[in-house]
Design an enzyme around this catalytic site. Structure first.
Site, PDB file in Angstrom:
ATOM      1  N   CYS A  86      38.945  41.429  37.263  1.00  0.00           N
ATOM      2  CA  CYS A  86      37.574  41.940  37.303  1.00  0.00           C
ATOM      3  C   CYS A  86      36.555  40.792  37.321  1.00  0.00           C
ATOM      4  O   CYS A  86      36.319  40.205  38.365  1.00  0.00           O
ATOM      5  CB  CYS A  86      37.336  42.912  36.143  1.00  0.00           C
ATOM      6  SG  CYS A  86      35.840  43.922  36.321  1.00  0.00           S
ATOM      7  N   HIS A 183      41.575  46.680  35.602  1.00  0.00           N
ATOM      8  CA  HIS A 183      42.085  46.139  34.342  1.00  0.00           C
ATOM      9  C   HIS A 183      43.500  46.652  34.063  1.00  0.00           C
ATOM     10  O   HIS A 183      43.673  47.709  33.469  1.00  0.00           O
ATOM     11  CB  HIS A 183      41.181  46.561  33.176  1.00  0.00           C
ATOM     12  CG  HIS A 183      39.820  45.945  33.206  1.00  0.00           C
ATOM     13  ND1 HIS A 183      39.479  44.827  32.469  1.00  0.00           N
ATOM     14  CD2 HIS A 183      38.713  46.290  33.893  1.00  0.00           C
ATOM     15  CE1 HIS A 183      38.219  44.516  32.705  1.00  0.00           C
ATOM     16  NE2 HIS A 183      37.729  45.385  33.564  1.00  0.00           N
ATOM     17  N   GLU A 185      45.515  45.361  31.933  1.00  0.00           N
ATOM     18  CA  GLU A 185      45.801  45.148  30.505  1.00  0.00           C
ATOM     19  C   GLU A 185      45.374  46.325  29.631  1.00  0.00           C
ATOM     20  O   GLU A 185      45.765  46.396  28.457  1.00  0.00           O
ATOM     21  CB  GLU A 185      45.120  43.860  30.017  1.00  0.00           C
ATOM     22  CG  GLU A 185      43.636  43.935  29.735  1.00  0.00           C
ATOM     23  CD  GLU A 185      42.746  43.926  30.975  1.00  0.00           C
ATOM     24  OE1 GLU A 185      41.524  44.009  30.811  1.00  0.00           O
ATOM     25  OE2 GLU A 185      43.289  43.818  32.105  1.00  0.00           O
TER      26      GLU A 185
END
Length: 204
Positions: A86, A183, A185
Site C-alpha cells: 500500500c 494489505h 497482513e
C-alpha cells in the site's frame, strides 16, 4: 541458513507484518529473524525489507529526516528484496498522484518503474476485502484488504503484472521488488509474505 527481515517501523501495520513474516518463515521451515527497523544502521544489516501500509507522505518525510530513505534505496539497488504494501508501493514508485488532489509533492524512492494513483478505490470509508489471484507467482487465490488503496496506472516494460482487481493493477514485481496495493497482513493468508521470503537468498 538464516535470514534477517526488517519491517520499516516509522508508521503503519508494523506488528501485523512482523507476525505474518514470522508465520511465513515457520511455514517454509526457514530460520530467521523478523524485527522492526528504523535507523540506517538497522536497515544496513538486513537481507530483506517490508515497507508496510500507513501514510506514504509521512513515512517518506520521516525516512528523509533520519537518513533511512538513502540507505533503503542503496540496499534495494544492490539487490536486497523489498516488499512494498500500500503506502510501501507508493514510496517505491517513480511517480505518484492522488485520485482527487492530483500530483503530490512527496519523497519517493524512485525505484519501481510505475505510475501510482493514490486512493484509487476511494477513501477510508470505502475499505473492503476481496479475493484476488496472483497466478504468475504461483498464488492462484489469496485475500487482500483494500484500505485507501492505490492502483498502478502505468508501468515500464520490466514490470510484471502480478494481480488485477476490477481491471486495475494491484500487484507487481520488478526484479527484487514485490509491491501490492492491498494489505495481505490483515488476513490469515501469508502467501504473499511466503513469496517475498522466497526472493531472499539465505546466508549460510
Amino acid at each position: 541458513m538464516s535470514v534477517s527481515i526488517g519491517v520499516l517501523g516509522l508508521q503503519g501495520d508494523v506488528a501485523e507484518n512482523i507476525v505474518a513474516a514470522r508465520t511465513a518463515l515457520g511455514t517454509l521451515g526457514i530460520k530467521g529473524t523478523v524485527k522492526q527497523v528504523k535507523t540506517p544502521d538497522e536497515i544496513s544489516a538486513l537481507d530483506g525489507l517490508i515497507i508496510p501500509g500507513g501514510e506514504s507522505t509521512m513515512m517518506g518525510q520521516m525516512s528523509l529526516v533520519n537518513g533511512a530513505l538513502k540507505v533503503i534505496k542503496e540496499k534495494i539497488q544492490s539487490g536486497m528484496p523489498v516488499f512494498g504494501i500500500c503506502a510501501g508501493l507508493i514510496l517505491l514508485s517513480k511517480n505518484a498522484k492522488d485520485r482527487v488532489v492530483g500530483k503530490m509533492d512527496q519523497p519517493l524512492l524512485n525505484l519501481l518503474d510505475v505510475r501510482v494513483e493514490r486512493n484509487s478505490f476511494g477513501r477510508q470509508k470505502d475499505s473492503f476485502e476481496a479475493e484476488i489471484s496472483a497466478d504468475s507467482i504461483g498464488i492462484p487465490k489469496t485475500k487482500g484488504v483494500f484500505i485507501r488503496a492505490p492502483s498502478i496506472e502505468d508501468m515500464g516494460k520490466d514490470v510484471q503484472v502480478v494481480s488485477k482487481f476490477n481491471e486495475k493493477v494491484v500487484a507487481v514485481k520488478q526484479g527484487n521488488i514485490l509491491a501490492v496495493s492491498f494489505h495481505p497482513e490483515l488476513t490469515h493468508d501469508v502467501s504473499m509474505h511466503k513469496h517475498f521470503i522466497g526472493m531472499i537468498k539465505p546466508k549460510k
